[in-house]
Scaffold this motif. Structure first.
Motif, PDB file in Angstrom:
ATOM      1  N   MET A 149       0.848  -1.190   0.000  1.00 29.52           N
ATOM      2  CA  MET A 149       0.000   0.000   0.000  1.00 29.52           C
ATOM      3  C   MET A 149       0.884   1.240   0.000  1.00 29.52           C
ATOM      4  O   MET A 149       1.910   1.291   0.683  1.00 29.52           O
ATOM      5  N   GLU A 150       0.459   2.225  -0.761  1.00 33.20           N
ATOM      6  CA  GLU A 150       1.207   3.480  -0.866  1.00 33.20           C
ATOM      7  C   GLU A 150       0.327   4.614  -0.361  1.00 33.20           C
ATOM      8  O   GLU A 150      -0.870   4.655  -0.644  1.00 33.20           O
ATOM      9  N   TYR A 151       0.935   5.521   0.385  1.00 29.24           N
ATOM     10  CA  TYR A 151       0.204   6.634   0.993  1.00 29.24           C
ATOM     11  C   TYR A 151       0.911   7.949   0.681  1.00 29.24           C
ATOM     12  O   TYR A 151       2.142   8.011   0.723  1.00 29.24           O
ATOM     13  N   VAL A 152       0.127   8.976   0.425  1.00 31.39           N
ATOM     14  CA  VAL A 152       0.628  10.346   0.491  1.00 31.39           C
ATOM     15  C   VAL A 152      -0.291  11.089   1.453  1.00 31.39           C
ATOM     16  O   VAL A 152      -1.496  11.202   1.217  1.00 31.39           O
ATOM     17  N   SER A 153       0.289  11.541   2.560  1.00 24.22           N
ATOM     18  CA  SER A 153      -0.479  12.261   3.579  1.00 24.22           C
ATOM     19  C   SER A 153       0.040  13.679   3.703  1.00 24.22           C
ATOM     20  O   SER A 153       1.249  13.914   3.621  1.00 24.22           O
ATOM     21  N   HIS A 154      -0.877  14.604   3.906  1.00 20.26           N
ATOM     22  CA  HIS A 154      -0.528  15.985   4.230  1.00 20.26           C
ATOM     23  C   HIS A 154      -1.116  16.300   5.600  1.00 20.26           C
ATOM     24  O   HIS A 154      -2.332  16.188   5.796  1.00 20.26           O
ATOM     25  N   TYR A 155      -0.250  16.645   6.553  1.00 21.38           N
ATOM     26  CA  TYR A 155      -0.679  17.038   7.889  1.00 21.38           C
ATOM     27  C   TYR A 155      -0.631  18.567   7.931  1.00 21.38           C
ATOM     28  O   TYR A 155       0.455  19.159   7.943  1.00 21.38           O
ATOM     29  N   VAL A 156      -1.798  19.187   7.943  1.00 17.06           N
ATOM     30  CA  VAL A 156      -1.900  20.627   7.735  1.00 17.06           C
ATOM     31  C   VAL A 156      -2.203  21.347   9.049  1.00 17.06           C
ATOM     32  O   VAL A 156      -3.145  20.985   9.771  1.00 17.06           O
ATOM     33  N   ILE A 157      -1.392  22.348   9.346  1.00 17.43           N
ATOM     34  CA  ILE A 157      -1.634  23.208  10.504  1.00 17.43           C
ATOM     35  C   ILE A 157      -2.535  24.354  10.043  1.00 17.43           C
ATOM     36  O   ILE A 157      -2.070  25.333   9.454  1.00 17.43           O
ATOM     37  N   VAL A 158      -3.828  24.209  10.266  1.00 19.19           N
ATOM     38  CA  VAL A 158      -4.786  25.253   9.897  1.00 19.19           C
ATOM     39  C   VAL A 158      -4.696  26.354  10.958  1.00 19.19           C
ATOM     40  O   VAL A 158      -4.902  26.088  12.142  1.00 19.19           O
ATOM     41  N   PRO A 159      -4.352  27.569  10.565  1.00 18.99           N
ATOM     42  CA  PRO A 159      -4.033  28.617  11.543  1.00 18.99           C
ATOM     43  C   PRO A 159      -5.073  28.822  12.640  1.00 18.99           C
ATOM     44  O   PRO A 159      -4.733  28.967  13.809  1.00 18.99           O
ATOM     45  N   ASP A 160      -6.354  28.832  12.300  1.00 15.72           N
ATOM     46  CA  ASP A 160      -7.389  29.147  13.285  1.00 15.72           C
ATOM     47  C   ASP A 160      -7.907  27.925  14.032  1.00 15.72           C
ATOM     48  O   ASP A 160      -8.699  28.066  14.968  1.00 15.72           O
ATOM     49  N   TYR A 161      -7.491  26.732  13.608  1.00 18.46           N
ATOM     50  CA  TYR A 161      -7.994  25.522  14.260  1.00 18.46           C
ATOM     51  C   TYR A 161      -7.201  25.278  15.540  1.00 18.46           C
ATOM     52  O   TYR A 161      -5.976  25.110  15.492  1.00 18.46           O
ATOM     53  N   PRO A 162      -7.843  25.233  16.703  1.00 22.13           N
ATOM     54  CA  PRO A 162      -7.102  25.247  17.967  1.00 22.13           C
ATOM     55  C   PRO A 162      -6.647  23.896  18.503  1.00 22.13           C
ATOM     56  O   PRO A 162      -5.830  23.845  19.409  1.00 22.13           O
ATOM     57  N   LYS A 163      -7.147  22.799  17.942  1.00 22.81           N
ATOM     58  CA  LYS A 163      -6.975  21.518  18.627  1.00 22.81           C
ATOM     59  C   LYS A 163      -5.817  20.665  18.119  1.00 22.81           C
ATOM     60  O   LYS A 163      -5.293  19.851  18.863  1.00 22.81           O
ATOM     61  N   GLY A 164      -5.452  20.780  16.886  1.00 22.15           N
ATOM     62  CA  GLY A 164      -4.418  19.905  16.337  1.00 22.15           C
ATOM     63  C   GLY A 164      -4.191  20.238  14.883  1.00 22.15           C
ATOM     64  O   GLY A 164      -4.052  21.401  14.521  1.00 22.15           O
ATOM     65  N   VAL A 165      -4.163  19.213  14.036  1.00 25.57           N
ATOM     66  CA  VAL A 165      -3.957  19.427  12.608  1.00 25.57           C
ATOM     67  C   VAL A 165      -5.016  18.631  11.840  1.00 25.57           C
ATOM     68  O   VAL A 165      -5.735  17.813  12.410  1.00 25.57           O
ATOM     69  N   PHE A 166      -5.081  18.890  10.560  1.00 24.40           N
ATOM     70  CA  PHE A 166      -5.938  18.094   9.694  1.00 24.40           C
ATOM     71  C   PHE A 166      -5.062  17.226   8.793  1.00 24.40           C
ATOM     72  O   PHE A 166      -4.115  17.709   8.185  1.00 24.40           O
ATOM     73  N   GLU A 167      -5.398  15.939   8.744  1.00 24.00           N
ATOM     74  CA  GLU A 167      -4.680  14.997   7.891  1.00 24.00           C
ATOM     75  C   GLU A 167      -5.501  14.732   6.631  1.00 24.00           C
ATOM     76  O   GLU A 167      -6.682  14.411   6.705  1.00 24.00           O
ATOM     77  N   MET A 168      -4.859  14.867   5.484  1.00 24.01           N
ATOM     78  CA  MET A 168      -5.475  14.474   4.215  1.00 24.01           C
ATOM     79  C   MET A 168      -4.617  13.371   3.630  1.00 24.01           C
ATOM     80  O   MET A 168      -3.439  13.584   3.326  1.00 24.01           O
ATOM     81  N   THR A 169      -5.184  12.176   3.499  1.00 17.64           N
ATOM     82  CA  THR A 169      -4.415  11.022   3.052  1.00 17.64           C
ATOM     83  C   THR A 169      -5.042  10.398   1.814  1.00 17.64           C
ATOM     84  O   THR A 169      -6.252  10.178   1.761  1.00 17.64           O
ATOM     85  N   VAL A 170      -4.191  10.127   0.843  1.00 17.50           N
ATOM     86  CA  VAL A 170      -4.579   9.404  -0.367  1.00 17.50           C
ATOM     87  C   VAL A 170      -3.863   8.055  -0.328  1.00 17.50           C
ATOM     88  O   VAL A 170      -2.645   7.997  -0.135  1.00 17.50           O
ATOM     89  N   THR A 171      -4.623   6.967  -0.512  1.00 14.82           N
ATOM     90  CA  THR A 171      -4.089   5.611  -0.388  1.00 14.82           C
ATOM     91  C   THR A 171      -4.396   4.825  -1.651  1.00 14.82           C
ATOM     92  O   THR A 171      -5.513   4.891  -2.169  1.00 14.82           O
TER      93      THR A 171
END
Length: 203
Positions: A149-171
């Motif tokens: 399995m191959e993955y490309v993930s982007h872990y994005v620090i959304v400036p106004d989001y206070p709790k963590g990051v958003f992960e966008m993963t394509v598999t």
């Protein structure tokens, strides 16, 4: 209470959304395959349903939304029948919300990792991000074969989001389409938006 909503653009043809608000998301996606017409697609929908159900259940556990799958117009002859999966989900990375901290977590040993992940810092419209490209060997399935399995993930620090990051993963699972899918993953990540939507009654 504030809801954070993610969205992204995807290529045309073969892409099917999984409605994470619906308990019948997998059935609805399978029906869309069957609706392409012909006995071949009806059978393909029935065979793909368990994969769609597993994808939906896994996405639900992660709180992922939106979730898209790619099921080719010409039925695939090998598993996985759902060739590509894309999801966006919030991720708790602890108090240190930095790319360096995310990279440390990503580099932690993982079972069945085929090689060390390729990690790059990128700037996306949604915010600073860590791009992670990795290969993982899945456990043997019913046919006693292992799947790469191959993955490309982007872990994005959304400036106004206070709790963590958003992960966008394509598999995906086919090495032959790896370079093309990696580029597609980058293009979709470049369209990612995360917006704050107050719930009804909030000023």
């Amino acid at each position: 209470m504030t809801e954070w909503v993610a969205a992204f653009e995807h290529p045309e043809g073969g892409w099917i959304p999984l409605d994470m608000e619906s308990i019948n998301a997998a059935e609805e996606a399978a029906q869309r395959i069957a609706d392409r017409g012909g006995a071949e697609n009806q059978e393909y929908a029935e065979l793909a349903y368990p994969e769609l159900k597993a994808i939906r259940d896994g996405a639900l556990e992660r709180g992922a939304s939106p979730v898209m799958v790619f099921v080719p117009e010409v039925p695939s002859l090998s598993r996985p029948l759902v060739v590509v999966t894309v999801f966006v989900a919030p991720v708790d990375v602890g108090e240190e919300r930095t790319l360096e901290n995310i990279a440390r977590q990503v580099r932690k040993p993982r079972d069945f990792r085929y090689r060390e992940p390729l990690i790059d810092e990128v700037e996306l419209p949604a915010g600073q991000a860590l791009r992670v490209h990795e290969l993982v060997v899945n456990e043997e399935g019913d046919d006693e074969r292992r799947v790469l399995m191959e993955y490309v993930s982007h872990y994005v620090i959304v400036p106004d989001y206070p709790k963590g990051v958003f992960e966008m993963t394509v598999t995906w699972a086919s090495p032959a389409i790896g370079p093309e899918l990696a580029q597609t993953a980058d293009e979709m990540a470049a369209t990612l938006t995360v917006s704050r939507e107050p719930e009804e009654g909030e000023g």
